[in-house]
Write an enzyme that holds these catalytic residues in place. Structure first.
Site, mmCIF file in Angstrom:
data_model
loop_
_atom_site.group_PDB
_atom_site.id
_atom_site.type_symbol
_atom_site.label_atom_id
_atom_site.label_comp_id
_atom_site.label_asym_id
_atom_site.label_seq_id
_atom_site.Cartn_x
_atom_site.Cartn_y
_atom_site.Cartn_z
ATOM 1 N N ASP A 285 0.739 -1.179 -0.081
ATOM 2 C CA ASP A 285 -0.080 0.075 0.084
ATOM 3 C C ASP A 285 0.872 1.297 0.096
ATOM 4 O OD1 ASP A 285 -2.403 1.269 -0.175
ATOM 5 O OD2 ASP A 285 -3.197 0.664 1.787
ATOM 6 N N ARG A 341 -5.256 -2.551 -7.080
ATOM 7 C CA ARG A 341 -6.301 -1.769 -6.705
ATOM 8 C C ARG A 341 -6.566 -0.522 -7.689
ATOM 9 N NH1 ARG A 341 -8.361 0.917 -2.279
ATOM 10 N NH2 ARG A 341 -8.370 -1.254 -1.165
ATOM 11 N N ASP A 345 -10.039 4.011 -2.116
ATOM 12 C CA ASP A 345 -10.835 3.247 -1.073
ATOM 13 C C ASP A 345 -12.117 3.393 -0.948
ATOM 14 O OD1 ASP A 345 -8.227 2.208 -0.275
ATOM 15 O OD2 ASP A 345 -8.321 3.001 1.864
#
Length: 439
Positions: A285, A341, A345
């Site tokens: 991340d 991703r 989020d």
């Protein structure tokens, strides 16, 4: 490099549609009218955290990072003029402005011009196929569904939370085949092998997952070094000089210099150690940090440093590990991560608190995730973010429909006990392996 004109499109600007592709996972991406105001960073900190810090967008222009497409007549003819990076190693910012009744395209590095027919969706898929050749695998095997700690427990997760939900997943037939331990197990950002006392035992949690016959995943932000960390205190020479990665976790963030031999050895050792515990899925991340500009031990381009960092992680994690990018520069990651991703989020709220759709929200995740569906099974397995469907989640039916429409990774992140009948039934239905054919 300064921006230089690379082409133009003669059309009525008010009729045109522009497709902007964002720099990293959380950067907004979408198709806009010339008269629209595309999303821009709400603050200087968000510019660092979720956009491309080096090239903020001036007023009056559109800008894509490594990709910008123009539909001159708004899509009526199906013609698409597209400018893109030549490959993943060099990713220019590409702008378009109005000048004298035409649209002028400029870039701060080399670009390729493509002309497609058949509409924007077809053009983006054809372009992604071309970019993948020689870099990404030809096929992506199905990835089974998972359960993730983040949206249920945030950074206060404990080993007991992991084990309790492991048991509930089995008892309730949720179908998770991997358990991902997200942020909250580590002592500090950068100190990945030291545990937070409130978490309990990482070994206990991993062993419980392994003994249940499931794979274990873990979260790190491998290129970040928090100012409170032991690494920051004891190894200032391991940091990229002048690089500022933003402010999170109530602290300033520095960047690990993967070109420094000792820092590189440390990075490899972190992932080798975690893999030695039986962990095989690594969520990486905030890795935009690895591509920030600054003074490094070796004088190499920031994108080259970023790609080197991912290669070092692969060396430590092993060839069969799953690398899962997030907050990651998109084009520079081609061929180096297995899962990516492709949106900001998710959040329990529909709208972002700041109004900036790069920040956590259901709306931002849906818009950018849908705009990047064309990357699935071409560059990697898409991650549209987690399934969260407990009763307090706003517009949860719409979020479930968005997840169902994607071919990407399915991962529940509710405390299983918090789901009502509809949430549990829908979660079970959505927990299927990823699609192996491109979207």
């Amino acid at each position: 490099m300064p921006f230089a004109d690379v082409g133009d499109v003669r059309c009525r600007p008010q009729d045109a549609r522009i497709f902007e592709h964002g720099w990293q996972s959380w950067s907004p991406t979408g198709r806009y009218r010339w008269t629209d105001a595309p999303p821009r960073a709400a603050t200087e900190t968000i510019q660092i955290l979720a956009y491309r810090p080096e090239t903020p967008v001036p007023d009056g222009v559109f800008q894509g990072e490594g990709l910008l497409a123009i539909e001159p007549d708004g899509g009526e003819s199906g013609v698409v003029e597209l400018w893109s990076a030549p490959g993943p190693e060099q990713v220019p910012s590409i702008r378009v402005r109005e000048e004298g009744g035409r649209l002028v395209v400029s870039a701060d590095g080399p670009v390729r011009h493509h002309r497609y027919e058949g509409g924007l969706d077809r053009a983006l898929r054809a372009w992604a196929d071309e970019m993948a050749r020689g870099h990404a695998p030809e096929r992506f095997p199905a990835v089974p569904p998972m359960w993730c700690t983040w949206y249920g427990y945030w950074d206060k997760v404990t080993d007991t939370d992991v084990i309790d939900n492991l048991m509930l997943c089995e008892h309730e037939g949720v179908g998770a085949e991997m358990i991902l331990i997200d942020d909250g197990y580590e002592a500090e950002i950068g100190d990945w092998l030291e545990g937070r006392p409130g978490f309990g035992s990482l070994r206990r949690a991993v062993d419980a997952v392994t003994e249940a016959g499931l794979r274990t995943g873990i979260w790190t932000a491998p290129f970040l070094v928090g100012h409170r960390s032991r690494i920051h205190r004891e190894h200032p020479d391991w940091l990229v000089g002048g690089a500022y990665a933003g402010h999170m976790w109530n602290q300033e963030l520095a960047v690990l210099d993967v070109t420094h031999p000792e820092a590189a050895e440390h990075l490899v050792n972190v992932f080798r150690t975690l893999a030695g515990m039986g962990i095989s899925h690594f969520k990486l991340d905030y890795i935009y940090a690895g591509a920030l500009t600054g003074r490094r031990h070796e004088d190499i381009d920031p994108i080259a440093a970023y790609r080197l960092g991912l290669e070092l992680i692969r060396k430590g994690a092993g060839p069969d590990a799953t690398l899962h990018g997030c907050g990651a520069p998109m084009l520079p990651s081609i061929g180096l991560v297995d899962i990516m991703r492709v949106s900001p989020d998710m959040a329990p709220t529909l709208l972002p608190k700041s109004g900036d759709i790069s920040q956590p929200s259901q709306l931002g995740a849906r818009l950018t995730g849908a705009a990047r569906e064309f990357l699935h099974a071409r560059w990697w397995v898409n991650d549209p973010d987690c399934i969260i469907l407990r009763p307090e989640v706003e517009a949860r039916e719409e979020w479930a429909a968005h997840i169902e429409a994607t071919g990407g990774l399915r991962g529940s992140s509710d405390p299983i006990a918090a789901l009502d009948e509809w949430g549990l039934e829908t979660t079970r239905r959505l927990m299927v392996p990823t699609a192996t054919d491109p979207s």
